[in-house]
Design an enzyme around this catalytic site. Structure first.
Site, PDB file in Angstrom:
ATOM      1  N   LYS A 119       0.857  -1.189   0.000  1.00  0.00           N
ATOM      2  CA  LYS A 119       0.000   0.000   0.000  1.00  0.00           C
ATOM      3  C   LYS A 119       0.894   1.240   0.000  1.00  0.00           C
ATOM      4  CE  LYS A 119      -2.223   1.721   3.729  1.00  0.00           C
ATOM      5  NZ  LYS A 119      -2.045   3.192   3.682  1.00  0.00           N
TER       6      LYS A 119
ATOM      7  N   ASP B 133      -3.536   4.225  -1.731  1.00  0.00           N
ATOM      8  CA  ASP B 133      -4.448   4.624  -0.644  1.00  0.00           C
ATOM      9  C   ASP B 133      -4.403   6.142  -0.472  1.00  0.00           C
ATOM     10  OD1 ASP B 133      -6.001   4.697   1.684  1.00  0.00           O
ATOM     11  OD2 ASP B 133      -4.317   4.178   2.985  1.00  0.00           O
TER      12      ASP B 133
ATOM     13  N   LYS C  16      -7.338   7.938  -0.621  1.00  0.00           N
ATOM     14  CA  LYS C  16      -8.637   8.289   0.004  1.00  0.00           C
ATOM     15  C   LYS C  16      -9.199   9.560  -0.589  1.00  0.00           C
ATOM     16  CE  LYS C  16      -7.171   6.430   4.530  1.00  0.00           C
ATOM     17  NZ  LYS C  16      -5.700   6.396   4.312  1.00  0.00           N
TER      18      LYS C  16
ATOM     19  N   ASP D  29     -13.587  14.630  -2.667  1.00  0.00           N
ATOM     20  CA  ASP D  29     -13.668  15.941  -3.322  1.00  0.00           C
ATOM     21  C   ASP D  29     -14.968  15.952  -4.127  1.00  0.00           C
ATOM     22  OD1 ASP D  29     -12.904  18.428  -4.584  1.00  0.00           O
ATOM     23  OD2 ASP D  29     -10.808  17.877  -4.244  1.00  0.00           O
TER      24      ASP D  29
ATOM     25  N   THR E  12     -10.310   3.634  11.075  1.00  0.00           N
ATOM     26  CA  THR E  12     -10.092   2.734  12.217  1.00  0.00           C
ATOM     27  C   THR E  12      -9.467   3.453  13.421  1.00  0.00           C
ATOM     28  OG1 THR E  12      -8.009   2.086  11.189  1.00  0.00           O
ATOM     29  CG2 THR E  12      -9.896   0.629  10.839  1.00  0.00           C
TER      30      THR E  12
ATOM     31  N   ARG F  37       2.869  -0.280  10.770  1.00  0.00           N
ATOM     32  CA  ARG F  37       3.940  -0.178  11.761  1.00  0.00           C
ATOM     33  C   ARG F  37       4.357  -1.494  12.415  1.00  0.00           C
ATOM     34  NH1 ARG F  37       0.997   4.977  14.232  1.00  0.00           N
ATOM     35  NH2 ARG F  37      -0.699   3.785  13.270  1.00  0.00           N
TER      36      ARG F  37
HETATM   37  O1  LIG Z   1      -9.468   3.531   8.348  1.00  0.00           O
HETATM   38  C1  LIG Z   1      -8.280   3.517   7.960  1.00  0.00           C
HETATM   39  C2  LIG Z   1      -7.909   3.731   6.651  1.00  0.00           C
HETATM   40  C3  LIG Z   1      -6.599   3.658   6.305  1.00  0.00           C
HETATM   41  N1  LIG Z   1      -5.637   3.397   7.206  1.00  0.00           N
HETATM   42  C4  LIG Z   1      -4.234   3.308   6.751  1.00  0.00           C
HETATM   43  O2  LIG Z   1      -3.734   1.998   7.023  1.00  0.00           O
HETATM   44  C5  LIG Z   1      -2.415   2.048   7.503  1.00  0.00           C
HETATM   45  C6  LIG Z   1      -2.369   1.449   8.870  1.00  0.00           C
HETATM   46  O3  LIG Z   1      -1.063   1.526   9.378  1.00  0.00           O
HETATM   47  P1  LIG Z   1      -0.652   0.988  10.825  1.00  0.00           P
HETATM   48  O4  LIG Z   1       0.758   1.451  10.955  1.00  0.00           O
HETATM   49  O5  LIG Z   1      -0.779  -0.517  10.779  1.00  0.00           O
HETATM   50  O6  LIG Z   1      -1.568   1.602  11.821  1.00  0.00           O
HETATM   51  C7  LIG Z   1      -1.979   3.515   7.450  1.00  0.00           C
HETATM   52  O7  LIG Z   1      -1.274   3.690   6.251  1.00  0.00           O
HETATM   53  C8  LIG Z   1      -3.272   4.292   7.402  1.00  0.00           C
HETATM   54  O8  LIG Z   1      -3.166   5.456   6.612  1.00  0.00           O
HETATM   55  C9  LIG Z   1      -6.004   3.208   8.509  1.00  0.00           C
HETATM   56  O9  LIG Z   1      -5.154   2.967   9.387  1.00  0.00           O
HETATM   57  N2  LIG Z   1      -7.320   3.252   8.855  1.00  0.00           N
END
Ligand SMILES: O=c1ccn([C@@H]2O[C@H](COP(=O)(O)O)[C@@H](O)[C@H]2O)c(=O)[nH]1
Length: 244
Positions: A43, A70, A72, A75, A130, A221
């Site tokens: 991603k 990603d 998102k 607009d 999330t 992460r």
């Molecule tokens: O609702 C959402 C939409 C996108 N993300 C993205 O996913 C990754 C999660 O990264 P972690 O480091 O595992 O937390 C990050 O790139 C977000 O931009 C999301 O977390 N929640």
């Protein structure tokens, strides 16, 4: 038919999408060069795309990886439709918009992909991030729970003909029941047991997410910040295969 850049899709049944959230291109590629396209998809989000642009996506394609762009998009319908078409031209595997951009925006995005036929990327919509919990929705004047609001946005997304949604794995069982097996669920907020939640609020472990029926789990992460990112990915894959 409009043509996408020639990209051969990787053949992988891995549910893992690694969020490549690095600010250093060499560090990102050093990790990518230690893993295989069969192990996961990648991603590219706002940070790396802003720093390194479409060329970085092409470098991942050249290495054989499917890319979820990603960004998102959120607009007016015309702008989002053009942005989604630009992503399709780049040959990405998946692209997304915010469902809260509304039905006209989501339909415009879907229609912009029609000229790409079978080469069109999957198009999904973000429901409730999330990182958000009930109090965050309350700040926006929304008195509903994140799960209920996410369901409302997921139903709207499905009505608009998109391929699926980004939601929490905590919502997967009820979404699959209500929206059907074919509607894809892409779930960030994945945390192996014992790892830091950080800014995420609606989390699940990889194993729980798989059991809940998610199609793809986005993990950043816990892999990219690990001492040995490639090994962390291997460990998560092993846990999904029941080996740990
Ligand atoms: O609702 C959402 C939409 C996108 N993300 C993205 O996913 C990754 C999660 O990264 P972690 O480091 O595992 O937390 C990050 O790139 C977000 O931009 C999301 O977390 N929640």
């Amino acid at each position: 038919m409009k043509s996408a850049e020639t990209v051969s899709r990787s053949v992988t049944d891995s549910p893992i999408i690694v969020a490549l959230d690095y600010n250093d291109r060499s560090q990102a590629l050093a990790f990518v060069d230690r893993i295989q396209p069969a192990s996961c998809r990648l991603k590219v989000g706002k940070e790396m795309f802003t720093l390194f642009g479409p060329q970085f996506v092409r470098e991942l394609h050249q290495r054989g990886f499917d890319v979820f762009l990603d960004l998102k998009f959120h607009d007016i319908p015309n702008t989002v439709a053009k942005a989604v078409a630009a992503a399709a031209e780049l040959g990405v595997w998946m692209v997304n918009v915010h469902a809260s951009g509304g039905a006209r925006m989501m339909r415009a995005a879907r229609e912009a992909l029609l000229p790409f036929g079978k080469d069109a990327p999957m198009l999904i919509a973000v429901t409730v991030l999330t990182s958000m919990e009930a109090s965050d929705l309350a700040d926006l004047g929304l008195t509903t729970s994140p799960a209920d609001y996410a369901m409302r946005l997921a139903r709207l997304t499905q009505t608009c003909g998109l391929d699926g949604v980004v939601c929490s794995a905590q919502e997967a069982v009820s979404f699959k029941r209500e929206l059907g097996a074919g509607f894809k669920l892409v779930t960030p907020g994945i945390r192996p047991a014992g790892s830091e939640a950080g800014d995420q609020r609606r989390i699940m472990t990889p194993k729980q997410a798989l059991r809940a029926g998610v199609d793809y789990m986005v993990i950043g992460r816990p892999i990219t910040q690990a001492a040995e990112p490639a090994l962390a990915l291997c460990d998560i894959l092993a846990s999904l295969n029941g080996e740990a």
